[in-house]
Design a protein around this motif. Structure first.
Motif, mmCIF file in Angstrom:
data_model
loop_
_atom_site.group_PDB
_atom_site.id
_atom_site.type_symbol
_atom_site.label_atom_id
_atom_site.label_comp_id
_atom_site.label_asym_id
_atom_site.label_seq_id
_atom_site.Cartn_x
_atom_site.Cartn_y
_atom_site.Cartn_z
ATOM 1 N N ARG A 158 65.410 18.528 3.587
ATOM 2 C CA ARG A 158 64.794 18.489 2.256
ATOM 3 C C ARG A 158 63.303 18.784 2.383
ATOM 4 N NH1 ARG A 158 69.377 18.527 1.412
ATOM 5 N NH2 ARG A 158 70.678 17.126 0.159
ATOM 6 N N ASP A 170 73.098 21.184 5.168
ATOM 7 C CA ASP A 170 72.894 20.996 3.727
ATOM 8 C C ASP A 170 71.390 21.090 3.478
ATOM 9 O OD1 ASP A 170 72.509 20.072 1.168
ATOM 10 O OD2 ASP A 170 73.213 18.038 1.582
ATOM 11 N N GLN A 197 68.328 21.727 0.751
ATOM 12 C CA GLN A 197 67.901 21.806 -0.646
ATOM 13 C C GLN A 197 66.382 21.880 -0.683
ATOM 14 O OE1 GLN A 197 69.945 22.074 -3.174
ATOM 15 N NE2 GLN A 197 71.865 21.621 -2.091
#
Lengths: 218, 332
Positions: free
Chosen positions: B83, B112, B114
């Motif tokens: 992140r 993942d 973002q």
């Protein structure tokens, strides 16, 4: 007397140096360490022929870089030191030319764990350099020598050189590599803006300490 | 969820000029910032950590994310989530480099990623009993983005958008990581006074100027809100002249009895490096160790023991007494 480093017992140290005065300097230092210098007077011929004579005569070596110009040897020191280290015989390159001939030395830097300047050579630094070599034989790298797979961004190219940036090392410094320093397998992919991968010791402080290995292209 | 971690600890790594902290909690590992070079990779290898569950990058400067590019490319560890806030003002190649590496892993569904990290992410990153709270930036500020202006017309820079992350356990604050927070970021912090308090502060911008005009005022306001007992400057010897005397003096002036620790030995404190390897350092990897550049080196809090911050204060002070004749943290 001998020097015991891990499983390496070092008694005889090869001195490969074309300057008789410098050779004598190494001799005295090694004798101070109770080691037996094996002085090479030259001429030494080709590397292939010479390297086969080394194994039985010494357990380590100290070597100057510029050996060809004087006719002392048919090879330069970086190549000999790299060859010896790749054969698990600890060898230390001692030269003031590290930065001046960075292109030439970089080709062999992977197998040159420790490089000393002539003014740095003393019993302590030489023993430490041998320890660093032997540690690498055992797979134990100093952080500044550890080969990490890393991103290599090509900034520009010209006929002879490729200018790259290592974002994981220092994105503000451009490094000039000769094409010979890059695996032919990835030459096809080299163009400005290309991103490749290679194993590089990105823990190094200065760019002349960097070596590149195991290139990967798309 | 990551592998069970044998030893719970928080390490503030000596990565040279840059920031990096690694939290090893009972259920996983969290990295906060990743300064350049291979220090993070070397630390993770040394600790035999093969999975990092969460990577939080405070902002898009290379001294906070360069090590993430290195870590992603190295394939040394599996990474769960990344992140960070996007930063179009950079338009930089290094930002593209990071996206390139992230995309390579994202394509394989191995990561993942973002491009946001805002204060609304309550508890989302916890990996055990350590609570990870993101206090800034707000969605408003992140939404405005670098290069724009805040509600008061002040210019928002990359540093203004630094994620401010506080760690605590059972409600008791442990440490505050404010990235490179500047005065605009500080003034836009929208949280209660209690939220910012922490006994340990990793000082923003390595103790440099950070585009802050009123440096002493900034230091005072930050220290008043955080009330740290220990202040860490994550610096690289010989790089950018940090920490500044002005910053260190202001911290000492405003925080009575503060323990100041720099990861590396500033050239302001010692013009020469120690002749022998210092003995006070923790065993954990430190970038400066090989070249004898460490001051406190990598700092560690063992979360299962009551030893506090290591290296031990007395040992560190003894080293400073011997090796740093003009130590900023002692100057009158």
């Amino acid at each position: 007397m001998s020097l015991q480093i891990a499983s390496h017992e070092i008694r005889h140290v090869l001195v490969v140096e074309d300057n008789p005065g410098a050779r004598e300097g190494y001799q005295y230092t090694l004798e101070d360490m109770d080691l037996e210098p094996v002085l090479e007077m030259g001429p030494l011929g080709s590397l292939d022929a010479y390297i086969s004579t080394v194994a039985g005569r010494c357990e380590a070596a100290i070597c100057d870089h510029h050996l060809k110009e004087s006719g002392y040897a048919g090879f330069n020191g970086a190549k000999l030191v790299a060859e010896m280290n790749s054969r698990r015989q600890p060898a230390v390159l001692c030269t003031a030319w590290e930065e001046a001939v960075v292109d030439e030395i970089r080709l062999f830097r992977k197998d040159i764990p420790c490089l000393l300047k002539p003014g740095e050579f003393d019993p302590e630094s030489f023993q430490r350099a041998l320890e660093v070599c032997i540690d690498e034989f055992r797979g134990h790298f100093q952080p500044s020598r550890y080969p990490s797979r890393t991103l290599v961004r090509v900034e520009a190219v010209d006929q002879d050189n490729v200018y790259v940036v290592l974002p994981g090392w220092n994105p503000q410094e451009v490094i000039r590599l000769t094409r010979a320093a890059i695996s032919p397998d990835v030459h096809l992919y080299i163009e400005a803006g290309a991103r490749l991968h290679a194993r590089v010791n990105i823990g190094a402080e200065r760019q002349d300490e960097l070596y590149f290995d195991q290139w990967e292209g798309k | 969820m990551g592998a069970i971690v044998a030893k719970r600890k928080l390490a503030i790594l000596d990565v040279g000029h840059g920031n990096c902290a690694v939290l090893q909690d009972s259920n996983g590992v969290v990295v906060i910032d990743a300064g350049p070079g291979n220090a993070l990779e070397m630390y993770l290898r040394e600790q035999e950590i093969r999975r990092v569950d969460v990577v939080l990058i405070s902002h898009a400067d290379q001294d906070h994310l360069g090590g993430l590019i290195a870590l992603l490319a190295s394939r040394a560890v599996e990474i769960g989530r990344v992140r960070l806030n996007t930063d179009s003002s950079k338009g930089s190649k290094i930002w593209d480099d990071l996206l390139y590496e992230l995309e390579l892993l994202d394509q394989d569904n191995r990561l993942d990623f973002q491009p946001f990290l805002t204060r609304e992410d309550k508890g989302a990153y916890d990996q055990g009993s350590i609570e990870i709270k993101v206090l800034a930036p707000s969605k408003y500020l992140a939404g405005r983005g670098p290069g724009s202006r805040d509600r008061h017309g002040r210019r928002i820079l990359t540093n203004s958008l630094s994620a401010v992350i506080r760690l605590s356990e059972k409600g008791i604050p442990l440490a505050l990581f404010p990235g490179d927070l500047d005065e605009v970021g500080l003034e836009n912090l929208d949280c209660s006074a209690d939220d910012l308090r922490a006994p340990l502060l990793v000082f923003p911008h390595h103790g440099g100027r950070a585009g802050t005009s009123e440096l002493k005022t900034f230091v005072r306001e930050l220290c008043d809100r955080v009330r740290p007992a220990k202040v860490i400057f994550s610096i690289g010897r010989g790089r950018y002249g940090t920490p500044l005397l002005e910053v260190v003096s202001a911290v000492r002036e405003h925080v009575e009895g503060v323990w100041i620790a720099c990861t590396q030995l500033s050239e302001h404190c010692a013009s020469e490096l120690p002749k022998v390897h210092p003995k006070h350092l923790n065993r954990e990897f430190a970038q400066g160790r090989e070249g004898r550049k460490c001051c406190a080196g990598t700092l560690v809090i063992d979360l299962d023991r009551a030893e506090g911050l290591l290296p031990i204060h007395g040992d560190h002070q003894a080293f400073i007494g011997l090796a740093a004749p003009s130590a900023l943290c002692r100057r009158v």
